[in-house]
Write a protein that holds these residues in place. Sequence first.
Motif, PDB file in Angstrom:
ATOM      1  N   ARG B 575       0.831  -1.203   0.000  1.00 38.53           N
ATOM      2  CA  ARG B 575       0.000   0.000   0.000  1.00 38.53           C
ATOM      3  C   ARG B 575       0.868   1.256   0.000  1.00 38.53           C
ATOM      4  N   LYS B 576       2.159   1.073   0.367  1.00 40.44           N
ATOM      5  CA  LYS B 576       3.076   2.215   0.376  1.00 40.44           C
ATOM      6  C   LYS B 576       3.929   2.301  -0.889  1.00 40.44           C
ATOM      7  N   ALA B 577       3.652   1.460  -1.872  1.00 36.02           N
ATOM      8  CA  ALA B 577       4.429   1.532  -3.117  1.00 36.02           C
ATOM      9  C   ALA B 577       4.212   2.897  -3.767  1.00 36.02           C
ATOM     10  N   VAL B 578       5.317   3.528  -4.166  1.00 38.86           N
ATOM     11  CA  VAL B 578       5.246   4.906  -4.665  1.00 38.86           C
ATOM     12  C   VAL B 578       5.144   4.894  -6.193  1.00 38.86           C
ATOM     13  N   PRO B 579       4.141   5.609  -6.734  1.00 38.80           N
ATOM     14  CA  PRO B 579       3.990   5.645  -8.197  1.00 38.80           C
ATOM     15  C   PRO B 579       5.041   6.542  -8.842  1.00 38.80           C
ATOM     16  N   SER B 580       5.137   6.466 -10.169  1.00 40.89           N
ATOM     17  CA  SER B 580       6.163   7.254 -10.845  1.00 40.89           C
ATOM     18  C   SER B 580       5.589   8.433 -11.637  1.00 40.89           C
ATOM     19  N   LEU B 581       4.275   8.591 -11.634  1.00 40.14           N
ATOM     20  CA  LEU B 581       3.673   9.743 -12.320  1.00 40.14           C
ATOM     21  C   LEU B 581       3.263  10.796 -11.289  1.00 40.14           C
ATOM     22  N   PHE B 582       3.324  12.065 -11.709  1.00 36.01           N
ATOM     23  CA  PHE B 582       2.925  13.139 -10.798  1.00 36.01           C
ATOM     24  C   PHE B 582       1.494  12.921 -10.324  1.00 36.01           C
ATOM     25  N   GLN B 583       1.277  13.207  -9.025  1.00 38.66           N
ATOM     26  CA  GLN B 583       0.010  12.867  -8.398  1.00 38.66           C
ATOM     27  C   GLN B 583      -0.904  14.044  -8.138  1.00 38.66           C
ATOM     28  N   SER B 584      -0.310  15.224  -7.831  1.00 39.39           N
ATOM     29  CA  SER B 584      -1.258  16.285  -7.471  1.00 39.39           C
ATOM     30  C   SER B 584      -0.736  17.681  -7.774  1.00 39.39           C
ATOM     31  N   GLU B 585      -1.665  18.501  -8.174  1.00 34.60           N
ATOM     32  CA  GLU B 585      -1.354  19.886  -8.524  1.00 34.60           C
ATOM     33  C   GLU B 585      -0.803  20.626  -7.310  1.00 34.60           C
ATOM     34  N   GLY B 586       0.207  21.445  -7.547  1.00 35.96           N
ATOM     35  CA  GLY B 586       0.733  22.269  -6.467  1.00 35.96           C
ATOM     36  C   GLY B 586       1.862  21.626  -5.682  1.00 35.96           C
ATOM     37  N   SER B 587       2.066  20.340  -5.866  1.00 34.87           N
ATOM     38  CA  SER B 587       3.150  19.724  -5.105  1.00 34.87           C
ATOM     39  C   SER B 587       4.494  20.151  -5.694  1.00 34.87           C
ATOM     40  N   GLU B 588       5.528  19.975  -4.893  1.00 31.91           N
ATOM     41  CA  GLU B 588       6.860  20.424  -5.303  1.00 31.91           C
ATOM     42  C   GLU B 588       7.683  19.268  -5.858  1.00 31.91           C
ATOM     43  N   ILE B 589       8.493  19.602  -6.872  1.00 31.13           N
ATOM     44  CA  ILE B 589       9.345  18.596  -7.492  1.00 31.13           C
ATOM     45  C   ILE B 589      10.800  18.902  -7.151  1.00 31.13           C
ATOM     46  N   TRP B 590      11.449  17.905  -6.563  1.00 28.28           N
ATOM     47  CA  TRP B 590      12.834  18.056  -6.133  1.00 28.28           C
ATOM     48  C   TRP B 590      13.716  17.011  -6.799  1.00 28.28           C
ATOM     49  N   LEU B 591      14.972  17.403  -6.966  1.00 30.56           N
ATOM     50  CA  LEU B 591      15.961  16.460  -7.468  1.00 30.56           C
ATOM     51  C   LEU B 591      16.851  16.044  -6.307  1.00 30.56           C
ATOM     52  N   LEU B 592      16.956  14.730  -6.121  1.00 32.79           N
ATOM     53  CA  LEU B 592      17.836  14.194  -5.085  1.00 32.79           C
ATOM     54  C   LEU B 592      18.985  13.522  -5.815  1.00 32.79           C
ATOM     55  N   GLU B 593      20.227  13.964  -5.547  1.00 34.08           N
ATOM     56  CA  GLU B 593      21.323  13.388  -6.338  1.00 34.08           C
ATOM     57  C   GLU B 593      22.577  13.152  -5.513  1.00 34.08           C
ATOM     58  N   GLY B 721      10.851  22.533  -9.443  1.00 27.19           N
ATOM     59  CA  GLY B 721       9.640  23.263  -9.832  1.00 27.19           C
ATOM     60  C   GLY B 721       8.401  22.712  -9.160  1.00 27.19           C
ATOM     61  N   ASN B 722       7.255  22.963  -9.810  1.00 30.46           N
ATOM     62  CA  ASN B 722       5.966  22.554  -9.258  1.00 30.46           C
ATOM     63  C   ASN B 722       5.113  21.834 -10.301  1.00 30.46           C
ATOM     64  N   VAL B 723       4.201  21.011  -9.796  1.00 35.30           N
ATOM     65  CA  VAL B 723       3.224  20.379 -10.673  1.00 35.30           C
ATOM     66  C   VAL B 723       2.074  21.364 -10.860  1.00 35.30           C
ATOM     67  N   THR B 724       1.646  21.547 -12.102  1.00 37.43           N
ATOM     68  CA  THR B 724       0.583  22.525 -12.372  1.00 37.43           C
ATOM     69  C   THR B 724      -0.631  21.844 -12.995  1.00 37.43           C
ATOM     70  N   GLN B 725      -1.780  22.515 -12.827  1.00 36.80           N
ATOM     71  CA  GLN B 725      -3.013  22.065 -13.462  1.00 36.80           C
ATOM     72  C   GLN B 725      -2.932  22.346 -14.965  1.00 36.80           C
ATOM     73  N   ASP B 726      -2.359  23.516 -15.279  1.00 38.30           N
ATOM     74  CA  ASP B 726      -2.179  23.938 -16.678  1.00 38.30           C
ATOM     75  C   ASP B 726      -1.266  22.940 -17.397  1.00 38.30           C
TER      76      ASP B 726
END
Lengths: 225, 751
Positions: B575-593, B721-726
């Motif tokens: 139930r905690k498996a994380v999907p690979s597609l963006f899930q919700s508008e307004g969330s933040e996208i970070w790069l971990l490297e 950046g951010n996930v947008t509705q647009d």
Amino acid sequence: MSRHWAVVQFPGSNCDHDVLKVFQSLSKKYPEIEPVLHWHEDPIEKNVYEVIILPGGFSYGDYLRAGAIAKISQALNNLEEVIEAGAHVMGICNGFQILLETRLLPGYLQVNKSLKFISDTVSLKIEDEAFPWFTKKNKGEVVRYPIAHRFGNYQLSKIDKGEMKPVLKYQENPNGSIDGIAGVYRTLGKGSVFGLMPHPERAFFEDLRLTDGQPIWQNAVENLI
Amino acid sequence: MSQAISKEGLDPIRELAAAVGLSDKEWNHLIFVLGRHPSESELQMIGVMWSEHCSYKSSKRYLKKLITKGKYVLEGPGENAGLIALDAERGIAFKIESHNHPSFVEPFQGAATGVGGILRDIFTMGARPIALGDYLRFGDLNLEKHQYLLDGVIGGIAHYGNCMGIPVVAGHVGSGSSYNGNILVNVFALGIVDRNKIFRSNTGKPGQVVMVWGAKTGRDGIHGASLLASADFESGKTETKEQKIRVQVGDPFKEKVLMEATLECMQSLSSDLAAIQDMGAAGLTSSTTEMAAKSKIGMKIDLSKVPVRETGMKAFELLLSESQERMLAIVEKGSEEKFKAILNKWGCEGEVVGETDDSELLRMTFDGQTVVDLPIQKLMDAPPADLPEPEWPAVQSQAYKIPDEIKKEWEVLEKLLCHPSVASKKEIFKRYDTTVGAATVFGPGQEASVLWVGSKEHPHLGIAFKGVADENFYQLNPRFGAKAAMAKAVRSLSCVGARARAFTDGINVGNPKNAKTQAALSETVEGLNEAIIAFETPCVSGNVSMYNQTVSDGVPRDIYPTTFVVVVGVMDDVRKAVPSLFQSEGSEIWLLEIPGNRELFPEASLYAREFFPELKPSVCPFLDLEGEQRLQNALLKANDLNLMLSCRDVSTGGLAVSLAKACFSEKRFGFEGDLSKTQSRRDQLLFGEAQGRVILEINPNRRSELMKLGAEFNLQIRKLGNVTQDPTFRIRPTLSGSIETLFQAWSSVFK
């Protein structure tokens, strides 16, 4: 009446255990339900099973024609009388193909319009009630079930006069079925016959993140028990 | 074959030895061990036993160096499949197999029987198969021939897997001109076994009975192992009748009933079933010799008792037939009828064909005549092949001028998204039943596949797996290729929330007589071992396919060395498996490297290959295995904290491609990012393929936890950046356009 719910196992059935898993899960909550795997060579007697599922798969290798050999199996020898006496039969995918071969439901399934096997999760509209599976309340609801078939293109010929009502239709027709019909239903004596291409048993478990199939099984429990 | 014998003036048996593929050295070794000339049937058997396909004679010296032990390993390489622990009661059986040559000659049946073979390997161990994955490489897809091969191979896998009711939940399709004369069809299968009911092939004892189970034997596939799988192709001659008739024909219905019958025998007659092996390549020959030799027992077989479906079959035909859907079992004396009853219930044949003894001899009779009498222990190993020392051609570091030109970003992005190695495979995967079995949490298209295998004790337990190979990396530097593949697979498992436990490797190389092929093997194994140590993920099973070579215009051409690694991991709660597609508008996208020097250009990225081909990139991208371990631990901790809404790896095509693909959910989110302040060369940043980078989607109010995580594991983080509705894809200052345009480009390749 007994609360035995059966899944008929033909050589080549491959969704038998999936339905059984659903029944086992239901029986945890409703201990009256006793899931049974019924071997194809054993005749089914009247008034033994309350629910009979003909599961998906490739019964007898689908040699000859999908469902053509299963129809004459010992298990289904007097299916009509068993249903008339009160059994509710659901044929899923290959099980639907078998039901059409028995002529208990009208129509036939031909190869998908794309000529290819299609595996996807599709939106379906519940068109009508269908005891014990869909209630009046369900009418008009849209649910998502997986589909996986090559011969799922449902058609009716002019001479198909058998009684049935379409109770499940694709929102976007994936396979060329007439009127987008995905599932058809009729009552027969005290029982009923329901044939459908989509797989509600694959949309049951919360761990799989798709639970739109729960109401169909839940309704059966509530309506029958 | 038989024409060769009748040549006048030559010793016929010597002539046959050459025809079945024995070298002079092997012939002399055989005569030395036997002390006499072999019979025709014996020679036919030795021919396949010592073929590359069955004996691994050209790769053994490297394969034996692979690290195969670890705390989860229940069975390493050598059995039908590898086994690792799932929980206290259950194990996971898995393996990858190649069916390259048959699939090139006859794509549908070649691929279908490849699926059949790998599934038998799994259920022979006592495991019920629950998932398949297919790892494919075709030639240039603009060639009509390769469109035909693609369609046939996909059709064959779909046909067999769908009928068997085993979902295909993962795979990778790639293409490149190095495969123009030799495609790759590697199939992976995974199953679940009761740890108290594991079956093996090396546990037969003297005084037991030998049975053949399953389908009847015909003449199909004779010499498949020696003349098809262990030989190269000659351009224009690949569809000769000679080769076509070597391809086996599969029947998934027969396999389905054989599987159910075998699993039922294992369940109800476990104490009577001493040993079992599937009849794959070289059918009765390899199964009898291997079972006798591994169990250190003798065997007496009456070939007349093998159930046949053709009349007039000769002894050698019975021995070499590769008729599908058959098993060889050793059972306790007196239990034969009980096995037959179960087999017959499922419509399978079950026939006693012989018995075991303590002689260490394999003896076979046919119509009352002795046709085989071999000291089997002494003949199991082919004499060491004469092989060149490994030598990887030195890469000339080229004095190139870094191009000033930076291509138009939007055009680059669109072009990369339609590259066959990046483009959507949805239409391919729609032909596979991906959900049968009611266990698929994540199927194809996710960062890794996840299967739900809950039990009473562990109701939400899951298995995840990921298969990877980047042939361009292998071609540049096989050691790097192996490390990068392992790192990528482990990273993908970490992205979904599973910890890697072990892997299987599918090695595909060219002619073993080339020093370069030997080097590819040696370096690949070294690279795998480095990764095994870093991730504690031993190799438990695998396959080597050689002679992936085609002679074209008189010039032999090897494929790029291509080793698929499929890493298997476990997670406590699907139930905690994380999907690979963006899930919700307004969330933040970070790069971990992983921190390190990434300013290498033009490293071997898809971008460099497509847009600056004249530079012939010779620099491997950044990779740090020690950093990868930290990244793995950080991601698993982020999963524990429920920090990630979505997560994906940055791989082929680079950062911009990964971000765009993350937007392609049904909701079609957009992305709004800004990289205008960056110091790096912008095309390198957007399209470079430095390893060890992951894109995280988080809720903005959890930013501080992510920062803490980065610091704790010494990883760099930066907001993208951010996930947008647009539905617009924008990376400021210069990259901007419609998501729908990108989606159409991505979806346009495989129809």
